[in-house]
Structures are given as C-alpha cells and as structure tokens.
Design a protein around this motif. Structure first.
Motif, PDB file in Angstrom:
ATOM      1  N   ALA A  21       0.834  -1.202   0.000  1.00  0.00           N
ATOM      2  CA  ALA A  21       0.000   0.000   0.000  1.00  0.00           C
ATOM      3  C   ALA A  21       0.871   1.256   0.000  1.00  0.00           C
ATOM      4  O   ALA A  21       0.630   2.212  -0.731  1.00  0.00           O
ATOM      5  CB  ALA A  21      -0.922  -0.004   1.211  1.00  0.00           C
ATOM      6  N   LYS A  22       1.923   1.244   0.816  1.00  0.00           N
ATOM      7  CA  LYS A  22       2.830   2.386   0.851  1.00  0.00           C
ATOM      8  C   LYS A  22       3.541   2.543  -0.480  1.00  0.00           C
ATOM      9  O   LYS A  22       3.698   3.647  -0.992  1.00  0.00           O
ATOM     10  CB  LYS A  22       3.859   2.194   1.961  1.00  0.00           C
ATOM     11  CG  LYS A  22       3.261   2.171   3.362  1.00  0.00           C
ATOM     12  CD  LYS A  22       4.357   1.958   4.405  1.00  0.00           C
ATOM     13  CE  LYS A  22       3.774   1.881   5.804  1.00  0.00           C
ATOM     14  NZ  LYS A  22       4.830   1.633   6.817  1.00  0.00           N
ATOM     15  N   ALA A  23       3.959   1.417  -1.044  1.00  0.00           N
ATOM     16  CA  ALA A  23       4.684   1.484  -2.304  1.00  0.00           C
ATOM     17  C   ALA A  23       3.792   2.016  -3.415  1.00  0.00           C
ATOM     18  O   ALA A  23       4.232   2.790  -4.263  1.00  0.00           O
ATOM     19  CB  ALA A  23       5.212   0.104  -2.673  1.00  0.00           C
ATOM     20  N   SER A  24       2.522   1.591  -3.393  1.00  0.00           N
ATOM     21  CA  SER A  24       1.603   2.026  -4.422  1.00  0.00           C
ATOM     22  C   SER A  24       1.425   3.535  -4.391  1.00  0.00           C
ATOM     23  O   SER A  24       1.452   4.208  -5.409  1.00  0.00           O
ATOM     24  CB  SER A  24       0.251   1.325  -4.249  1.00  0.00           C
ATOM     25  OG  SER A  24      -0.683   1.808  -5.174  1.00  0.00           O
ATOM     26  N   SER A  25       1.252   4.098  -3.171  1.00  0.00           N
ATOM     27  CA  SER A  25       1.047   5.530  -3.057  1.00  0.00           C
ATOM     28  C   SER A  25       2.290   6.296  -3.463  1.00  0.00           C
ATOM     29  O   SER A  25       2.231   7.442  -3.871  1.00  0.00           O
ATOM     30  CB  SER A  25       0.653   5.894  -1.615  1.00  0.00           C
ATOM     31  OG  SER A  25       1.708   5.556  -0.739  1.00  0.00           O
ATOM     32  N   ALA A  26       3.456   5.650  -3.363  1.00  0.00           N
ATOM     33  CA  ALA A  26       4.713   6.295  -3.732  1.00  0.00           C
ATOM     34  C   ALA A  26       5.064   6.047  -5.192  1.00  0.00           C
ATOM     35  O   ALA A  26       6.154   6.395  -5.642  1.00  0.00           O
ATOM     36  CB  ALA A  26       5.838   5.790  -2.825  1.00  0.00           C
ATOM     37  N   SER A  27       4.147   5.454  -5.937  1.00  0.00           N
ATOM     38  CA  SER A  27       4.369   5.161  -7.359  1.00  0.00           C
ATOM     39  C   SER A  27       5.588   4.275  -7.580  1.00  0.00           C
ATOM     40  O   SER A  27       6.409   4.530  -8.458  1.00  0.00           O
ATOM     41  CB  SER A  27       4.512   6.469  -8.166  1.00  0.00           C
ATOM     42  OG  SER A  27       3.313   7.183  -8.157  1.00  0.00           O
ATOM     43  N   LYS A  28       5.693   3.228  -6.793  1.00  0.00           N
ATOM     44  CA  LYS A  28       6.771   2.263  -6.968  1.00  0.00           C
ATOM     45  C   LYS A  28       6.190   0.882  -7.250  1.00  0.00           C
ATOM     46  O   LYS A  28       5.120   0.531  -6.764  1.00  0.00           O
ATOM     47  CB  LYS A  28       7.667   2.207  -5.731  1.00  0.00           C
ATOM     48  CG  LYS A  28       8.589   3.410  -5.594  1.00  0.00           C
ATOM     49  CD  LYS A  28       9.666   3.147  -4.565  1.00  0.00           C
ATOM     50  CE  LYS A  28      10.660   4.293  -4.520  1.00  0.00           C
ATOM     51  NZ  LYS A  28      11.751   4.025  -3.556  1.00  0.00           N
ATOM     52  N   THR A  48      -7.290  -8.827  -8.549  1.00  0.00           N
ATOM     53  CA  THR A  48      -6.234  -7.838  -8.688  1.00  0.00           C
ATOM     54  C   THR A  48      -6.525  -6.620  -7.805  1.00  0.00           C
ATOM     55  O   THR A  48      -7.672  -6.201  -7.680  1.00  0.00           O
ATOM     56  CB  THR A  48      -6.122  -7.369 -10.151  1.00  0.00           C
ATOM     57  OG1 THR A  48      -6.183  -8.499 -11.006  1.00  0.00           O
ATOM     58  CG2 THR A  48      -4.828  -6.615 -10.384  1.00  0.00           C
ATOM     59  N   ILE A  49      -5.479  -6.057  -7.210  1.00  0.00           N
ATOM     60  CA  ILE A  49      -5.616  -4.846  -6.401  1.00  0.00           C
ATOM     61  C   ILE A  49      -6.251  -3.745  -7.243  1.00  0.00           C
ATOM     62  O   ILE A  49      -5.890  -3.569  -8.411  1.00  0.00           O
ATOM     63  CB  ILE A  49      -4.232  -4.392  -5.888  1.00  0.00           C
ATOM     64  CG1 ILE A  49      -3.632  -5.468  -4.988  1.00  0.00           C
ATOM     65  CG2 ILE A  49      -4.320  -3.074  -5.145  1.00  0.00           C
ATOM     66  CD1 ILE A  49      -2.208  -5.208  -4.591  1.00  0.00           C
ATOM     67  N   PRO A  50      -7.206  -2.984  -6.681  1.00  0.00           N
ATOM     68  CA  PRO A  50      -7.940  -1.983  -7.483  1.00  0.00           C
ATOM     69  C   PRO A  50      -7.065  -0.919  -8.143  1.00  0.00           C
ATOM     70  O   PRO A  50      -7.417  -0.409  -9.206  1.00  0.00           O
ATOM     71  CB  PRO A  50      -8.893  -1.350  -6.454  1.00  0.00           C
ATOM     72  CG  PRO A  50      -9.065  -2.392  -5.411  1.00  0.00           C
ATOM     73  CD  PRO A  50      -7.751  -3.098  -5.325  1.00  0.00           C
ATOM     74  N   ASP A  51      -5.944  -0.558  -7.524  1.00  0.00           N
ATOM     75  CA  ASP A  51      -5.137   0.530  -8.089  1.00  0.00           C
ATOM     76  C   ASP A  51      -3.853   0.043  -8.743  1.00  0.00           C
ATOM     77  O   ASP A  51      -2.922   0.811  -8.950  1.00  0.00           O
ATOM     78  CB  ASP A  51      -4.812   1.563  -7.009  1.00  0.00           C
ATOM     79  CG  ASP A  51      -4.005   0.978  -5.851  1.00  0.00           C
ATOM     80  OD1 ASP A  51      -3.837  -0.266  -5.809  1.00  0.00           O
ATOM     81  OD2 ASP A  51      -3.542   1.750  -4.999  1.00  0.00           O
ATOM     82  N   CYS A  52      -3.793  -1.258  -9.081  1.00  0.00           N
ATOM     83  CA  CYS A  52      -2.581  -1.821  -9.691  1.00  0.00           C
ATOM     84  C   CYS A  52      -2.903  -2.777 -10.832  1.00  0.00           C
ATOM     85  O   CYS A  52      -3.952  -3.426 -10.822  1.00  0.00           O
ATOM     86  CB  CYS A  52      -1.761  -2.597  -8.652  1.00  0.00           C
ATOM     87  SG  CYS A  52      -0.820  -1.595  -7.492  1.00  0.00           S
ATOM     88  N   HIS A  53      -2.005  -2.846 -11.801  1.00  0.00           N
ATOM     89  CA  HIS A  53      -1.958  -3.958 -12.739  1.00  0.00           C
ATOM     90  C   HIS A  53      -1.005  -5.009 -12.152  1.00  0.00           C
ATOM     91  O   HIS A  53      -0.073  -4.659 -11.432  1.00  0.00           O
ATOM     92  CB  HIS A  53      -1.401  -3.522 -14.094  1.00  0.00           C
ATOM     93  CG  HIS A  53      -2.368  -2.735 -14.930  1.00  0.00           C
ATOM     94  ND1 HIS A  53      -2.771  -1.453 -14.613  1.00  0.00           N
ATOM     95  CD2 HIS A  53      -3.008  -3.052 -16.101  1.00  0.00           C
ATOM     96  CE1 HIS A  53      -3.609  -1.014 -15.540  1.00  0.00           C
ATOM     97  NE2 HIS A  53      -3.768  -1.962 -16.449  1.00  0.00           N
ATOM     98  N   ASN A 109      -1.312   2.266 -10.941  1.00  0.00           N
ATOM     99  CA  ASN A 109      -1.859   3.056 -12.031  1.00  0.00           C
ATOM    100  C   ASN A 109      -1.233   4.448 -12.064  1.00  0.00           C
ATOM    101  O   ASN A 109      -1.060   5.035 -13.136  1.00  0.00           O
ATOM    102  CB  ASN A 109      -3.379   3.170 -11.887  1.00  0.00           C
ATOM    103  CG  ASN A 109      -4.065   1.820 -11.959  1.00  0.00           C
ATOM    104  OD1 ASN A 109      -3.513   0.860 -12.495  1.00  0.00           O
ATOM    105  ND2 ASN A 109      -5.262   1.729 -11.400  1.00  0.00           N
ATOM    106  N   THR A 110      -0.900   4.986 -10.892  1.00  0.00           N
ATOM    107  CA  THR A 110      -0.279   6.311 -10.840  1.00  0.00           C
ATOM    108  C   THR A 110       1.066   6.314 -11.551  1.00  0.00           C
ATOM    109  O   THR A 110       1.444   7.307 -12.175  1.00  0.00           O
ATOM    110  CB  THR A 110      -0.090   6.760  -9.381  1.00  0.00           C
ATOM    111  OG1 THR A 110       0.593   5.713  -8.657  1.00  0.00           O
ATOM    112  CG2 THR A 110      -1.424   7.024  -8.706  1.00  0.00           C
ATOM    113  N   LEU A 111       1.792   5.198 -11.465  1.00  0.00           N
ATOM    114  CA  LEU A 111       3.087   5.103 -12.137  1.00  0.00           C
ATOM    115  C   LEU A 111       2.903   5.055 -13.653  1.00  0.00           C
ATOM    116  O   LEU A 111       3.663   5.673 -14.401  1.00  0.00           O
ATOM    117  CB  LEU A 111       3.829   3.862 -11.657  1.00  0.00           C
ATOM    118  CG  LEU A 111       5.217   3.623 -12.260  1.00  0.00           C
ATOM    119  CD1 LEU A 111       6.148   4.777 -11.914  1.00  0.00           C
ATOM    120  CD2 LEU A 111       5.806   2.316 -11.749  1.00  0.00           C
ATOM    121  N   ILE A 112       1.866   4.334 -14.105  1.00  0.00           N
ATOM    122  CA  ILE A 112       1.583   4.263 -15.540  1.00  0.00           C
ATOM    123  C   ILE A 112       1.259   5.648 -16.084  1.00  0.00           C
ATOM    124  O   ILE A 112       1.741   6.055 -17.146  1.00  0.00           O
ATOM    125  CB  ILE A 112       0.434   3.282 -15.811  1.00  0.00           C
ATOM    126  CG1 ILE A 112       0.845   1.860 -15.382  1.00  0.00           C
ATOM    127  CG2 ILE A 112       0.029   3.293 -17.282  1.00  0.00           C
ATOM    128  CD1 ILE A 112      -0.269   0.850 -15.438  1.00  0.00           C
TER     129      ILE A 112
END
Length: 299
Positions: A21-28, A48-53, A109-112
């Motif tokens: 979760a922390k990594a996702s918010s940090a776009s990693k 699949t996690i809602p905010d990730c591929h 998704n933020t990283l994409i």
C-alpha cells in the motif's frame, strides 16, 4: 537472522507484501515471487488490487490453466519468458499442475500515468491485458536480473530493484502502445501448439538421456531445420538452450528434495560429467550447485 528479501516470496498467490500500500502511493513497483517445487496439482484465485496492474513473468516451464474474469487465457505448458498483464480489480484463477516459479510485479496506475507524460503522442498510455500470454525474452532477462536485488541487498539493492522494475514497465508500455509490432508479425512462424506439446513431452520424458535435435524434431513431425526455427519462434529459446534449462530446473528440484550427491544429480539430469553440470548450472542459477543448495539451507 537474515535480512528481509527485497523480492520476497508471496504469502499467498497474487498477494503482495504488507508494504504494497505504501509502495503504491509512492508510485513504486512491488515485485514478489510465487514458487514451489511440489508435484501436486493446486488451484488458487485472487482479485487484482484496485489501483494496480499485475504483470506475470514466467521463470520456469510449467503446466497451468490460467483464467481472468472467467475466461481461460492459458491452458497447458508455458515456458520461461511468457508475460501477461492483468488489469486492476478483476478476478483471476490459476491451476498449477506441478512445480511453478513466477515473478509478479504490482504496477500502480499512478506510475503508468506518470510514464505517460514522457511518451509523446500517447495521452493515456495503457498496460493492456493480453488476450493470451506472450513471449518476451527481453522481459525474461530483466525479470531474472531483478532477482539479483536480493543478492545485492540493502539500500543499494532496493535502488537496483527499482531501476530494473522501471525498465520492465517501460518495455511493457512501449509494447502495449505500438512499439515493437514487428514481433507480432512472426506469429505465423511459430510451432503449432500440438507439435510443441509433443516436443516438450519428449524432452521431459528423457531429461536423463542423451538426445539429438533430430530426435526431438522427429517427435514433432518436422525436419531439424524447420523445427529449430519454429521452436524458437514459439518459446524464444533454441531447442538446446531449452533442454539445458529444463535439466537445470530438474536438478534444482532434486537438490532441494533430496540429499543426493552432486555427481549423481548431474548424471540423473543427463550431464556426462559433474564439471559440465556445474558450469551450466552456474550460468542459469548464478551460483554453483553446492553453493545454491547451501544458500537455501540458510534461509
């Protein structure tokens, strides 16, 4: 007490570490590994996690049935280098018929979207879910390089993992948005699935025996020349390279599951000498067989 691995084993299929979760918010990107040497047939499901591929990179030859949103996208033998991207918030299920080893990358998704700002002409880049898994040997090499992060360790190992992960995402986005379309033009030259299965079954049944390219080609009903070209188009590997890789994978299963001596392991997977076995094992596993076995005992 050993330090936590940067590329950790998943606690459950397609379930990343708690830090995700922390990594996702940090776009990693979070990378995890799903592996086992068991011969049992096991089935798993996850959403699949809602905010990730979720990107899957196959690391060893496996026999699976993989479905997304109730649609089967892979059923049968899959070889190293096969890649598949699953969209956010969709159900997936996989039946593993024997040993498996898969690298999963959780790409926010933020990283994409962030990458899209650096891609001229693509206002909304997508990491499309493939209709079927595809072969990408560049991603296979990058995935195996990513596993080296655990060996590097520490802060530098994490930086190393982040850089390799970024290269993987860039490759995937480039492919999904029209780069590298020449690869798809070679589809017609691939070995037919039934011929590929015959060849793989032939190899699997004789890993401990000498075998020639002509014999494997004959099992698929083709000449050596036609077989070699079509096999490489279908798997991304030359037949001899595939054979060596499968012998090393079988050797790893024996090293983990038994106390057999190295010379006996070498003979049991078709090598005539321990020195040749050690040389090939180190090329594929990154360590000599004795050191590889001892490293597992330390975990």
């Amino acid at each position: 007490m050993h330090p936590e691995n940067i590329i950790a084993d998943e606690p459950a299929w397609r379930v990343p570490r708690q830090t995700s979760a922390k990594a996702s918010s940090a776009s990693k990107v979070i990378a995890t590994r799903w592996r086992a040497g068991s011969e049992r047939t096991l089935e798993f499901s996850a959403e699949t996690i809602p905010d990730c591929h979720v990107v899957k990179i196959v690391l060893r030859t496996m026999n699976i049935r993989f479905s997304v949103s109730g649609r089967t996208v892979q059923d049968g033998v899959t070889t190293p280098g096969m890649v598949h991207a699953t969209e956010p918030a969709v159900p997936a299920r996989c039946l593993f018929r024997g040993p498996y080893d898969v690298l999963h990358l959780y790409v926010p998704n933020t990283l994409i979207a962030e990458y899209g700002r650096d891609m001229p002409g693509h206002h909304a880049p997508v990491l499309r879910s493939e209709a079927v898994p595809r072969k990408d040997m560049i991603l296979d090499s990058l995935g195996r390089a990513l596993l080296e992060a655990n060996r590097v360790g520490g802060a530098f190992g994490q930086t190393y993992a982040d850089c390799i992960s970024m290269a993987i995402v860039a490759r995937l986005l480039g492919s999904a948005n029209g780069v590298g379309t020449s690869e798809r033009s070679r589809e017609s030259g691939k070995l037919a699935p039934w011929r590929l299965k015959r060849a793989i079954d032939y190899v699997e049944a004789r890993l401990d025996e000498p075998m020639s390219l002509a014999e494997v080609a004959s099992s698929a009903g083709l000449t050596r020349m036609h077989f070699a070209a079509q096999f490489r188009a279908a798997t991304g590997l030359r037949p001899h390279e595939y054979l060596l890789r499968r012998r090393i994978e079988r050797a790893q299963e024996i090293l983990v599951g038994t106390g057999m001596s190295l010379v006996d392991v070498a003979l049991s997977v078709g090598f005539q000498t321990q020195s040749h076995f050690t040389s090939v094992f180190k090329r594929y596993a990154g360590q000599p067989p004795r050191a590889w076995r001892e490293s597992l005992a330390e975990v």
